[in-house]
Design an enzyme around this catalytic site. Structure first.
Site, PDB file in Angstrom:
ATOM      1  N   TYR A 193      -3.353   3.212   8.179  1.00 11.68           N
ATOM      2  CA  TYR A 193      -4.516   2.397   8.557  1.00 11.68           C
ATOM      3  C   TYR A 193      -5.297   3.073   9.685  1.00 11.68           C
ATOM      4  CZ  TYR A 193      -1.658  -0.777   5.807  1.00 11.68           C
ATOM      5  OH  TYR A 193      -0.898  -1.322   4.822  1.00 11.68           O
ATOM      6  N   SER A 200       0.796  -1.242   0.000  1.00 16.29           N
ATOM      7  CA  SER A 200       0.000   0.000   0.000  1.00 16.29           C
ATOM      8  C   SER A 200       0.819   1.279   0.000  1.00 16.29           C
ATOM      9  CB  SER A 200      -0.955   0.020   1.188  1.00 16.29           C
ATOM     10  OG  SER A 200      -2.007  -0.868   0.936  1.00 16.29           O
ATOM     11  N   LYS A 251       0.052   3.402  -2.883  1.00 17.66           N
ATOM     12  CA  LYS A 251      -1.173   4.196  -2.995  1.00 17.66           C
ATOM     13  C   LYS A 251      -0.897   5.707  -2.907  1.00 17.66           C
ATOM     14  CE  LYS A 251      -3.815   0.247  -1.424  1.00 17.66           C
ATOM     15  NZ  LYS A 251      -4.416  -0.518  -0.321  1.00 17.66           N
ATOM     16  N   VAL A 282       1.499  -3.484   3.884  1.00 18.80           N
ATOM     17  CA  VAL A 282       1.596  -4.743   4.621  1.00 18.80           C
ATOM     18  C   VAL A 282       2.853  -5.547   4.271  1.00 18.80           C
ATOM     19  CG1 VAL A 282      -0.880  -4.953   5.084  1.00 18.80           C
ATOM     20  CG2 VAL A 282       0.096  -6.017   3.024  1.00 18.80           C
ATOM     21  N   TYR A 325      -4.531  -3.548  -9.720  1.00 18.96           N
ATOM     22  CA  TYR A 325      -4.341  -3.359  -8.270  1.00 18.96           C
ATOM     23  C   TYR A 325      -3.323  -4.353  -7.708  1.00 18.96           C
ATOM     24  CZ  TYR A 325      -5.287  -3.198  -3.275  1.00 18.96           C
ATOM     25  OH  TYR A 325      -5.135  -3.096  -1.909  1.00 18.96           O
TER      26      TYR A 325
HETATM   27  N1  GLU Z   1      -2.384  -5.767  -1.548  1.00 21.58           N
HETATM   28  C1  GLU Z   1      -2.802  -5.588  -0.188  1.00 21.58           C
HETATM   29  C2  GLU Z   1      -4.268  -5.831  -0.030  1.00 21.58           C
HETATM   30  O1  GLU Z   1      -5.034  -5.484  -0.853  1.00 21.58           O
HETATM   31  C3  GLU Z   1      -2.395  -4.218   0.240  1.00 21.58           C
HETATM   32  C4  GLU Z   1      -2.710  -3.980   1.662  1.00 21.58           C
HETATM   33  C5  GLU Z   1      -1.830  -2.948   2.295  1.00 21.58           C
HETATM   34  O2  GLU Z   1      -0.614  -2.903   2.116  1.00 21.58           O
HETATM   35  O3  GLU Z   1      -2.423  -2.158   3.026  1.00 21.58           O
HETATM   36  O4  GLU Z   1      -4.733  -6.397   0.908  1.00 21.58           O
END
Ligand code: GLU
Length: 303
Positions: A239, A63, A66, A257, A188
């Site tokens: 988060y 993430s 993002k 993550v 994604y």
């Molecule tokens: N590819 C992970 C998911 O969709 C990313 C989650 C993350 O790093 O927050 O669960």
């Protein structure tokens, strides 16, 4: 200040905190990563990149990507994005389904999974190839033209991606997706499976510390847009522990993550830390510890 000595000290002091966390295993390929890895890098505005530990070792950015996707969409689309996604902390886990239904398919913010799917959907419409556009940008900014997708991690997530598929289908049912669900999900998982080192990521993020200016001096974002992305990182980037991260670190940050965290030191540089063992919210335990110690010792925070 001897920044190299500081990073070395932080690596030694913070790495043991990984014992308090657990490597993500809901994506099976991520569970194979050595939990004792620890890297920290600092890219400064004057072009230096310092690091300690495993700071040159590529890891799954997940993430952290993002924050970059948000920048590319805002750069092309401006405020139009906010009709389709909010900018409030969710107070819920990053892959939660329940809030999305209450809020009629409009994700709380661009950094929870549902919101990131909207970013990809929009970038597909604007640029044709979301993953390719992001990968090119990351290669150019980091100077590492080998930045690429770990196909094993992407396949592993695709095979276990039922929750993200549920989020995407629900948003499609609300009329909040422009492209086919399968295409959005494919971009994604490949975006999340990009691998970069702490050094690469810190360099690639410098535009966030430099009011939107890219490495070549061209402008990606207006000063105001760069401010807005940093603000969303501060309030939503770690988060449903963003409040605790702001309290401890005092910097805009985005975690993943895979155990990476990118943190922006406005007008000074960008820090990236990697340690795969996560706390219950999904943030790297040793990573947050190192960033807390960094800002406490240097006094370099936004507050
Ligand atoms: N590819 C992970 C998911 O969709 C990313 C989650 C993350 O790093 O927050 O669960």
């Amino acid at each position: 200040m001897d920044l190299q000595a500081l990073l070395d000290d932080l690596a030694t002091e913070s790495a043991p905190f990984a014992a308090q966390g657990k490597v993500a295993d809901y994506i099976p390929a991520l569970a194979a990563v050595d939990p004792e890895r620890f890297g920290i890098a600092l890219a400064t505005m004057d072009g230096r990149v310092l690091g300690s530990g495993d700071w040159r070792v590529p890891f799954s950015v997940q993430s952290v990507s993002k924050a970059f996707a948000l920048a590319l969409v805002l750069a092309r689309d401006g405020e139009a994005l906010w009709r389709r996604v909010g900018r409030e902390p969710s107070g819920n886990p990053f892959n939660s389904l329940v809030q999305l239904e209450y809020e009629k398919g409009i994700p709380r913010n661009p950094f929870i999974n549902a919101g990131a799917l909207i970013l990809i959907d929009r970038l597909l419409s604007l640029a044709g190839d979301s993953l390719g556009t992001l990968r090119t940008f990351l290669r150019e900014e980091s100077g590492n033209h080998g930045v690429d997708v770990d196909v094993e991690v992407a396949a592993s997530e695709a095979a276990h991606g039922h929750r993200n598929a549920a989020l995407a289908h629900f948003m499609a049912s609300c009329g909040n997706l422009e492209n086919p669900v399968e295409t959005v999900l494919d971009h994604y998982v490949r975006q999340c499976a990009l691998t970069m080192s702490c050094g690469d990521l810190a360099k690639a993020g410098l535009f966030l510390a430099n009011h939107g200016l890219r490495a070549d001096g061209s402008r990606l974002l207006t000063r105001s847009e760069a401010k807005r992305i940093n603000s969303i990182m501060l309030t939503c980037g770690t988060y449903d522990a963003a409040g605790d991260f702001a309290y401890r670190v005092g910097l805009p940050g985005k975690s993943g993550v895979g155990g990476g965290i990118l943190a922006v030191l406005p007008e000074r540089g960008v820090l990236c830390v990697w340690s795969p063992a996560l706390d219950a919210h999904g943030n790297s335990v040793a990573g947050v510890e190192a960033l807390d110690r960094f800002t406490t010792r240097t006094g370099w925070s936004v507050f």
